[in-house]
Enzyme design. Structure first.
Site, PDB file in Angstrom:
ATOM      1  N   GLU A 160      -4.374   6.880  -4.883  1.00  0.00           N
ATOM      2  CA  GLU A 160      -4.619   6.308  -6.222  1.00  0.00           C
ATOM      3  C   GLU A 160      -5.932   6.845  -6.776  1.00  0.00           C
ATOM      4  OE1 GLU A 160      -4.338   2.106  -5.579  1.00  0.00           O
ATOM      5  OE2 GLU A 160      -2.256   2.252  -4.946  1.00  0.00           O
ATOM      6  N   HIS A 220      -1.514  -0.214  -9.854  1.00  0.00           N
ATOM      7  CA  HIS A 220      -2.065  -1.157  -8.866  1.00  0.00           C
ATOM      8  C   HIS A 220      -2.655  -2.405  -9.551  1.00  0.00           C
ATOM      9  CE1 HIS A 220      -4.016  -1.505  -4.631  1.00  0.00           C
ATOM     10  NE2 HIS A 220      -3.777  -2.692  -5.149  1.00  0.00           N
ATOM     11  N   ARG A 223       0.856  -1.179   0.000  1.00  0.00           N
ATOM     12  CA  ARG A 223       0.000   0.000   0.000  1.00  0.00           C
ATOM     13  C   ARG A 223       0.899   1.239   0.000  1.00  0.00           C
ATOM     14  NH1 ARG A 223      -3.468  -2.903  -1.404  1.00  0.00           N
ATOM     15  NH2 ARG A 223      -5.440  -3.386  -0.364  1.00  0.00           N
TER      16      ARG A 223
END
Ligand code: 8YV
Length: 312
Positions: free
Chosen positions: A260, A278, A231
């Site tokens: 994000e 991601h 993360r």
């Protein structure tokens, strides 16, 4: 009678079709005013289908007084108010294990790419620079020191991959793991100072927020590379950008970011950074296994059995 479930955000079409076949499922994100909808209909739902990305906050749990079960697509639990779910006695099904291979593979894809300049060399060829220039030398990977932050399910698979590259391995974790043969670094600082490559494989959330700070990056140093498939919150992103821009670390391979899909502008111009949107678990095979786990967890719960992967 089919169980009524609420879904927080879009999922893969096949999974949505399966859910719609088995349950009376409602798409919350398609409501023009989700808050008003929850106030009027929140008590209709016994289940919540969500994802690591959307999670479930305390307000959502509060708005669903009849809620009995959550099934989440993904392994991360940092977007959930776990305490609120615990207090209400709501179990959370999620999808660990089935994504370990692909996330570990992505860690190595990033590591190889940033060390050997794969993406940068590809850009070099596409620009036509090969005709007139020599591409700069890269950094060797095999035999180097790999430090892993987080020796959980994914960290262990990354460690196994590293043996194929004859890498030396150490890790840091909240607690030393009794069942792995690797050296334990008692502090993250020590691990970073030792490592050529530091891979973040810990969980996100409050416990790990900002762990990879300016001091840790400086310990990693101008020859060290950072890889993050966990993360963005585990790093101090501003400190990371600063360290990359000023070459206080050699480079970074990043699948995750603090906000994000926002990626710091300063990173876009750097050739020593590989940026992914991601996607560590995004393969057909793993996404299909994750979808199946979302369904299997619900099936087990409604049959009165423990879910296959249950976080609470
Ligand atoms: C997913 C993830 O891409 O599982 C997780 O925690 O971060 C990824 O596998 C995504 O978050 C699913 O919503």
């Amino acid at each position: 009678m089919r169980h009524r479930l609420l879904q927080t955000g879009p999922l893969a079409p096949d999974l949505e079709a399966q859910l719609a076949r088995q349950y009376d499922i409602h798409p919350l994100w398609k409501e023009s005013d989700p808050k008003a909808f929850l106030a009027d209909h929140g008590s209709d739902f016994v289940g919540l289908v969500t994802s690591a990305r959307h999670g479930a906050d305390a307000a959502l749990l509060q708005a669903m007084p009849a809620l009995k079960v959550i099934s989440s697509f993904g392994v991360g639990l940092d977007a959930f108010d776990l305490e609120a779910a615990r207090v209400k006695g709501i179990p959370i099904g999620y999808t660990p294990d089935v994504l370990n291979d692909c996330v570990a593979d992505t860690a190595f894809a990033l590591l190889m790419d940033v060390a050997r300049n794969v993406s940068a060399a590809d850009r070099f060829v596409r620009r036509g620079d090969w005709r007139t220039q020599q591409f700069p030398l890269a950094t060797k990977v095999s035999g180097k020191r790999l430090g892993i932050l987080g020796m959980g399910r994914i960290g262990r698979v990354i460690a196994r991959r590293a043996s194929g590259f004859d890498m030396e391995l150490r890790y840091h974790n909240r607690r030393q793991a009794s069942d792995v043969p690797y050296g334990y670094a008692p502090t993250l600082h020590e691990l970073a100072a030792w490592a050529d490559f530091l891979v973040i494989a810990s969980a996100g959330g409050d416990e790990t927020r900002g762990l990879v700070s300016r001091e840790i990056l400086d310990a990693l140093g101008p020859k060290g590379y950072l890889i993050n498939i966990s993360r963005g919150s585990v790093t101090d992103q501003d400190a990371l950008v600063d360290a990359l821009v000023h070459k206080r670390i050699a480079g970074a391979g990043l699948d995750v970011f603090t906000h994000e899909p926002e990626v710091p502008e300063a990173l876009l111009a750097l050739d020593n950074v590989v940026l992914l949107p991601h996607v560590a678990s995004n393969t057909h095979e793993t996404r299909s296994d994750m979808a199946q786990r979302v369904l299997d967890n619900l099936t087990a719960f409604f049959a009165g059995r423990p879910m296959i992967s249950q976080a609470l």
